[in-house]
Design an enzyme around this catalytic site. Sequence first.
Site, PDB file in Angstrom:
ATOM      1  N   CYS A 106       0.861  -1.184   0.000  1.00 52.77           N
ATOM      2  CA  CYS A 106       0.000   0.000   0.000  1.00 52.77           C
ATOM      3  C   CYS A 106       0.893   1.229   0.000  1.00 52.77           C
ATOM      4  O   CYS A 106       1.507   1.558   1.024  1.00 52.77           O
ATOM      5  CB  CYS A 106      -0.931   0.008   1.216  1.00 52.77           C
ATOM      6  SG  CYS A 106      -1.978   1.476   1.291  1.00 52.77           S
ATOM      7  N   GLY A 107       0.978   1.892  -1.143  1.00 51.33           N
ATOM      8  CA  GLY A 107       1.851   3.054  -1.265  1.00 51.33           C
ATOM      9  C   GLY A 107       1.400   4.232  -0.423  1.00 51.33           C
ATOM     10  O   GLY A 107       2.194   4.834   0.303  1.00 51.33           O
ATOM     11  N   HIS A 108       0.104   4.569  -0.525  1.00 52.94           N
ATOM     12  CA  HIS A 108      -0.354   5.727   0.249  1.00 52.94           C
ATOM     13  C   HIS A 108      -0.272   5.433   1.747  1.00 52.94           C
ATOM     14  O   HIS A 108      -0.012   6.330   2.555  1.00 52.94           O
ATOM     15  CB  HIS A 108      -1.771   6.133  -0.174  1.00 52.94           C
ATOM     16  CG  HIS A 108      -2.876   5.431   0.543  1.00 52.94           C
ATOM     17  ND1 HIS A 108      -3.361   4.199   0.147  1.00 52.94           N
ATOM     18  CD2 HIS A 108      -3.594   5.773   1.639  1.00 52.94           C
ATOM     19  CE1 HIS A 108      -4.330   3.822   0.960  1.00 52.94           C
ATOM     20  NE2 HIS A 108      -4.494   4.764   1.873  1.00 52.94           N
ATOM     21  N   GLY A 156      -0.374   4.870  -4.625  1.00 49.16           N
ATOM     22  CA  GLY A 156       1.077   4.780  -4.563  1.00 49.16           C
ATOM     23  C   GLY A 156       1.636   3.605  -5.339  1.00 49.16           C
ATOM     24  O   GLY A 156       2.476   3.763  -6.239  1.00 49.16           O
ATOM     25  N   SER A 157       1.180   2.392  -5.018  1.00 52.41           N
ATOM     26  CA  SER A 157       1.669   1.229  -5.744  1.00 52.41           C
ATOM     27  C   SER A 157       1.153   1.221  -7.180  1.00 52.41           C
ATOM     28  O   SER A 157       1.849   0.768  -8.099  1.00 52.41           O
ATOM     29  CB  SER A 157       1.263  -0.057  -5.017  1.00 52.41           C
ATOM     30  OG  SER A 157      -0.133  -0.110  -4.810  1.00 52.41           O
TER      31      SER A 157
END
Length: 339
Positions: A93-95, A261-262
Amino acid sequence: MKAAMWEIETYDYHTAGEPFRIVPELPFTIEGDTVRERRERAMTGDANRIRRLLVNEPRGHADMYGGFVVPPNDQGAHFGALFWHREGFSTVCGHGTMALGTWAVRSGRVRAPDDGDTDVVIDIPSGRVTARVTMAEGKVREVAFHNVPSHVVARDIEVKTADFGRLRVDLAWSGALYASLPAAAAGLEVTPSNLAKVVAAGHQVATALADHPAAQHPADPRREGVFGTIFHEPVAHAGPGLAQRNVSVFADGQVARSPSGSGTAARVALLSDAGELADGEVLEHYSIIDSRFAARVVDSVSDPGGGLVVEVSGRAFPVGEGKFTLDADDELGLGFVLR
């Protein structure tokens, strides 16, 4: 453990509009030697019940996202994280990584100078990521993360959907598997007014790819299947690099408010591979609500199964703190989700 004894403290953040509910401590230990093992254990039992409690209404909502802070794989990381959403536990999870980096510095869990950069190292189920937090005059000004290596999995796969006809998609891995296609190909625009159609199209694409050989992970069957479908469109851009708007539909109908993000890392891998994003150029990536991430390639990995290390930068902010409880007499129990 009796439900009436549950008191779950959380720190709520948003990254470019996308919620992230941080649980720094659980009332029990999730067993496992690695974060990946803990994710497997968390999928059942009390950890999964707490996920549902915090995602579901009336304490959450259908598009809630969050994470449990857990021990890292080793002493090389500050902590580990298990990411969750309404359908379960994700591998990346990027964010959330950006929110966790900001939270770690703001809370003092990771010490940072008033000016300069601080790396917050986090173990997640798909690998080790680093959130670089930039401080100026004692305030967080930006947070960027280096994602796990991203690479193109397959190009130009035809899928048949019930409502949007035959579509052609590209697949990229960025800690999770994303399908990507121009929004116009499905007769869509990336706008809030198209949200219902975007969700339907994303669900139908992911379903159509469920049994496709390209969606099967060669080494780890637990990571099979398309996590998200990304619809993208060009944005007028006068400066260097490239600008696009996108929306990611994931977890059977959740919609990313941020540029993802990802998902942004997956887009950079595809654009770089196609020669549309040159070495050193920045992708200005906008979301369905026009919030922004900036992303670029910072390294490449030549090992088998490697790819491009993508840096994604933006900002994350606290929105509240809370203590959630579950009364044993509450007839709604863990709550509900209407869609």
